[in-house]
Design a protein around this motif. Structure first.
Motif, PDB file in Angstrom:
ATOM      1  N   ALA A  68      -0.464  10.429  -9.448  1.00 16.13           N
ATOM      2  CA  ALA A  68      -1.393  10.640  -8.338  1.00 16.13           C
ATOM      3  C   ALA A  68      -2.395   9.495  -8.223  1.00 16.13           C
ATOM      4  O   ALA A  68      -2.731   9.067  -7.114  1.00 16.13           O
ATOM      5  CB  ALA A  68      -2.123  11.971  -8.512  1.00 16.13           C
ATOM      6  N   VAL A  69      -2.842   8.967  -9.351  1.00 16.32           N
ATOM      7  CA  VAL A  69      -3.836   7.881  -9.307  1.00 16.32           C
ATOM      8  C   VAL A  69      -3.261   6.625  -8.656  1.00 16.32           C
ATOM      9  O   VAL A  69      -3.975   5.892  -7.982  1.00 16.32           O
ATOM     10  CB  VAL A  69      -4.422   7.557 -10.702  1.00 16.32           C
ATOM     11  N   GLU A  70      -1.967   6.378  -8.835  1.00 23.56           N
ATOM     12  CA  GLU A  70      -1.338   5.215  -8.212  1.00 23.56           C
ATOM     13  C   GLU A  70      -1.234   5.402  -6.698  1.00 23.56           C
ATOM     14  O   GLU A  70      -1.486   4.470  -5.934  1.00 23.56           O
ATOM     15  CB  GLU A  70       0.044   4.960  -8.812  1.00 23.56           C
ATOM     16  N   ILE A  71      -0.879   6.613  -6.277  1.00 25.29           N
ATOM     17  CA  ILE A  71      -0.808   6.897  -4.840  1.00 25.29           C
ATOM     18  C   ILE A  71      -2.190   6.726  -4.222  1.00 25.29           C
ATOM     19  O   ILE A  71      -2.340   6.070  -3.192  1.00 25.29           O
ATOM     20  CB  ILE A  71      -0.271   8.325  -4.597  1.00 25.29           C
ATOM     21  N   GLU A  72      -3.195   7.288  -4.867  1.00 27.93           N
ATOM     22  CA  GLU A  72      -4.563   7.179  -4.356  1.00 27.93           C
ATOM     23  C   GLU A  72      -5.011   5.721  -4.291  1.00 27.93           C
ATOM     24  O   GLU A  72      -5.615   5.290  -3.319  1.00 27.93           O
ATOM     25  CB  GLU A  72      -5.519   7.987  -5.229  1.00 27.93           C
ATOM     26  N   ARG A  73      -4.700   4.940  -5.318  1.00 28.82           N
ATOM     27  CA  ARG A  73      -5.093   3.533  -5.332  1.00 28.82           C
ATOM     28  C   ARG A  73      -4.471   2.771  -4.168  1.00 28.82           C
ATOM     29  O   ARG A  73      -5.133   1.986  -3.487  1.00 28.82           O
ATOM     30  CB  ARG A  73      -4.691   2.875  -6.655  1.00 28.82           C
ATOM     31  N   MET A  74      -3.202   3.001  -3.919  1.00 30.89           N
ATOM     32  CA  MET A  74      -2.519   2.296  -2.829  1.00 30.89           C
ATOM     33  C   MET A  74      -3.118   2.671  -1.477  1.00 30.89           C
ATOM     34  O   MET A  74      -3.297   1.811  -0.612  1.00 30.89           O
ATOM     35  CB  MET A  74      -1.016   2.587  -2.871  1.00 30.89           C
ATOM     36  N   ILE A  75      -3.427   3.951  -1.295  1.00 35.78           N
ATOM     37  CA  ILE A  75      -4.026   4.387  -0.031  1.00 35.78           C
ATOM     38  C   ILE A  75      -5.430   3.806   0.097  1.00 35.78           C
ATOM     39  O   ILE A  75      -5.811   3.302   1.167  1.00 35.78           O
ATOM     40  CB  ILE A  75      -4.015   5.921   0.072  1.00 35.78           C
ATOM     41  N   ARG A  76      -6.200   3.829  -0.966  1.00 41.06           N
ATOM     42  CA  ARG A  76      -7.570   3.270  -0.923  1.00 41.06           C
ATOM     43  C   ARG A  76      -7.566   1.762  -0.699  1.00 41.06           C
ATOM     44  O   ARG A  76      -8.484   1.223  -0.094  1.00 41.06           O
ATOM     45  CB  ARG A  76      -8.323   3.612  -2.195  1.00 41.06           C
ATOM     46  N   ASP A  77      -6.539   1.069  -1.191  1.00 39.35           N
ATOM     47  CA  ASP A  77      -6.431  -0.364  -0.928  1.00 39.35           C
ATOM     48  C   ASP A  77      -6.318  -0.631   0.574  1.00 39.35           C
ATOM     49  O   ASP A  77      -6.878  -1.599   1.081  1.00 39.35           O
ATOM     50  CB  ASP A  77      -5.223  -0.969  -1.645  1.00 39.35           C
ATOM     51  N   ALA A  78      -5.594   0.237   1.272  1.00 34.44           N
ATOM     52  CA  ALA A  78      -5.415   0.072   2.710  1.00 34.44           C
ATOM     53  C   ALA A  78      -6.584   0.629   3.521  1.00 34.44           C
ATOM     54  O   ALA A  78      -6.894   0.130   4.605  1.00 34.44           O
ATOM     55  CB  ALA A  78      -4.118   0.750   3.157  1.00 34.44           C
ATOM     56  N   ALA A 136       1.021   1.858   3.750  1.00 38.86           N
ATOM     57  CA  ALA A 136       0.152   1.567   2.614  1.00 38.86           C
ATOM     58  C   ALA A 136       0.875   1.799   1.284  1.00 38.86           C
ATOM     59  O   ALA A 136       0.531   1.194   0.268  1.00 38.86           O
ATOM     60  CB  ALA A 136      -1.109   2.429   2.677  1.00 38.86           C
ATOM     61  N   LEU A 137       1.890   2.652   1.289  1.00 41.31           N
ATOM     62  CA  LEU A 137       2.641   2.952   0.071  1.00 41.31           C
ATOM     63  C   LEU A 137       3.727   1.919  -0.223  1.00 41.31           C
ATOM     64  O   LEU A 137       4.438   2.023  -1.217  1.00 41.31           O
ATOM     65  CB  LEU A 137       3.236   4.359   0.150  1.00 41.31           C
ATOM     66  N   LYS A 138       3.850   0.933   0.645  1.00 37.75           N
ATOM     67  CA  LYS A 138       4.687  -0.255   0.411  1.00 37.75           C
ATOM     68  C   LYS A 138       6.093   0.051  -0.107  1.00 37.75           C
ATOM     69  O   LYS A 138       6.535  -0.493  -1.117  1.00 37.75           O
ATOM     70  CB  LYS A 138       3.977  -1.200  -0.541  1.00 37.75           C
ATOM     71  N   GLY A 139       6.783   0.943   0.581  1.00 36.34           N
ATOM     72  CA  GLY A 139       8.176   1.200   0.243  1.00 36.34           C
ATOM     73  C   GLY A 139       8.412   2.169  -0.904  1.00 36.34           C
ATOM     74  O   GLY A 139       9.560   2.404  -1.282  1.00 36.34           O
ATOM     75  N   LYS A 140       7.367   2.748  -1.462  1.00 38.70           N
ATOM     76  CA  LYS A 140       7.553   3.664  -2.591  1.00 38.70           C
ATOM     77  C   LYS A 140       8.281   4.937  -2.202  1.00 38.70           C
ATOM     78  O   LYS A 140       8.757   5.667  -3.066  1.00 38.70           O
ATOM     79  CB  LYS A 140       6.203   4.033  -3.222  1.00 38.70           C
ATOM     80  N   MET A 141       8.388   5.231  -0.892  1.00 31.96           N
ATOM     81  CA  MET A 141       9.104   6.436  -0.441  1.00 31.96           C
ATOM     82  C   MET A 141      10.454   6.101   0.180  1.00 31.96           C
ATOM     83  O   MET A 141      11.118   6.965   0.716  1.00 31.96           O
ATOM     84  CB  MET A 141       8.255   7.197   0.584  1.00 31.96           C
ATOM     85  N   ASP A 142      10.871   4.851   0.109  1.00 24.36           N
ATOM     86  CA  ASP A 142      12.085   4.416   0.802  1.00 24.36           C
ATOM     87  C   ASP A 142      13.364   4.886   0.118  1.00 24.36           C
ATOM     88  O   ASP A 142      13.680   4.459  -0.993  1.00 24.36           O
ATOM     89  CB  ASP A 142      12.122   2.891   0.924  1.00 24.36           C
ATOM     90  N   GLY A 143      14.083   5.760   0.802  1.00 26.19           N
ATOM     91  CA  GLY A 143      15.415   6.158   0.377  1.00 26.19           C
ATOM     92  C   GLY A 143      15.484   6.829  -0.981  1.00 26.19           C
ATOM     93  O   GLY A 143      14.480   7.144  -1.600  1.00 26.19           O
ATOM     94  N   PRO A 144      16.696   7.047  -1.463  1.00 27.36           N
ATOM     95  CA  PRO A 144      16.899   7.750  -2.721  1.00 27.36           C
ATOM     96  C   PRO A 144      16.370   6.993  -3.938  1.00 27.36           C
ATOM     97  O   PRO A 144      16.103   7.582  -4.972  1.00 27.36           O
ATOM     98  CB  PRO A 144      18.418   7.927  -2.813  1.00 27.36           C
ATOM     99  N   ALA A 145      16.191   5.691  -3.823  1.00 25.51           N
ATOM    100  CA  ALA A 145      15.683   4.910  -4.954  1.00 25.51           C
ATOM    101  C   ALA A 145      14.155   4.861  -4.978  1.00 25.51           C
ATOM    102  O   ALA A 145      13.573   4.290  -5.886  1.00 25.51           O
ATOM    103  CB  ALA A 145      16.239   3.489  -4.890  1.00 25.51           C
ATOM    104  N   GLY A 146      13.512   5.486  -3.984  1.00 23.71           N
ATOM    105  CA  GLY A 146      12.054   5.470  -3.925  1.00 23.71           C
ATOM    106  C   GLY A 146      11.433   6.206  -5.108  1.00 23.71           C
ATOM    107  O   GLY A 146      11.998   7.161  -5.632  1.00 23.71           O
ATOM    108  N   GLU A 147      10.263   5.747  -5.518  1.00 23.33           N
ATOM    109  CA  GLU A 147       9.572   6.362  -6.651  1.00 23.33           C
ATOM    110  C   GLU A 147       8.907   7.683  -6.276  1.00 23.33           C
ATOM    111  O   GLU A 147       8.628   8.501  -7.138  1.00 23.33           O
ATOM    112  CB  GLU A 147       8.503   5.412  -7.195  1.00 23.33           C
ATOM    113  N   LEU A 148       8.634   7.863  -4.996  1.00 18.88           N
ATOM    114  CA  LEU A 148       7.948   9.066  -4.519  1.00 18.88           C
ATOM    115  C   LEU A 148       8.901   9.837  -3.616  1.00 18.88           C
ATOM    116  O   LEU A 148       9.318   9.335  -2.578  1.00 18.88           O
ATOM    117  CB  LEU A 148       6.676   8.660  -3.763  1.00 18.88           C
ATOM    118  N   HIS A 149       9.252  11.035  -4.032  1.00 20.95           N
ATOM    119  CA  HIS A 149      10.262  11.810  -3.305  1.00 20.95           C
ATOM    120  C   HIS A 149       9.681  12.503  -2.076  1.00 20.95           C
ATOM    121  O   HIS A 149      10.291  12.489  -1.013  1.00 20.95           O
ATOM    122  CB  HIS A 149      10.897  12.849  -4.236  1.00 20.95           C
TER     123      HIS A 149
END
Length: 86
Positions: free
Chosen positions: A5-15, A57-70
């Motif tokens: 969660a802290v990584e998701i929050e950091r990426m959103i706060r960066d943007a 802002a999540l820079k591809g972390k949700m992209d497709g089946p290989a994404g880190e965030l489901h």
């Protein structure tokens, strides 16, 4: 690979540095989150565009089946306008 969660929050706060951001882990598995983002950058922008901005802002972390965030359930909005007395 799961995200924290802290990584998701950091990426959103960066943007959106001045945003109010709240992240909740929905399943305890590091893959299913809910995020609430209240940012002035959303003023006058459709909800679809707001969500697209957060996904960007999540820079591809949700992209497709290989994404880190489901899964990320998003709630976005602009801050409420200050009330004036009159």
């Amino acid at each position: 690979m799961a995200m924290e969660a802290v990584e998701i929050e950091r990426m959103i706060r960066d943007a959106f540095p001045n945003a109010d951001v709240e992240i909740k882990d929905l399943a305890g598995d590091g893959n299913h989150y809910a995020a609430t983002v209240v940012a002035s950058e959303f003023t006058g922008i459709s909800r679809v565009k707001q969500h697209q901005m957060v996904y960007a802002a999540l820079k591809g972390k949700m992209d497709g089946p290989a994404g880190e965030l489901h899964a990320l359930a998003l709630t976005t909005r602009a801050p409420a306008a200050p009330q004036t007395e009159g």
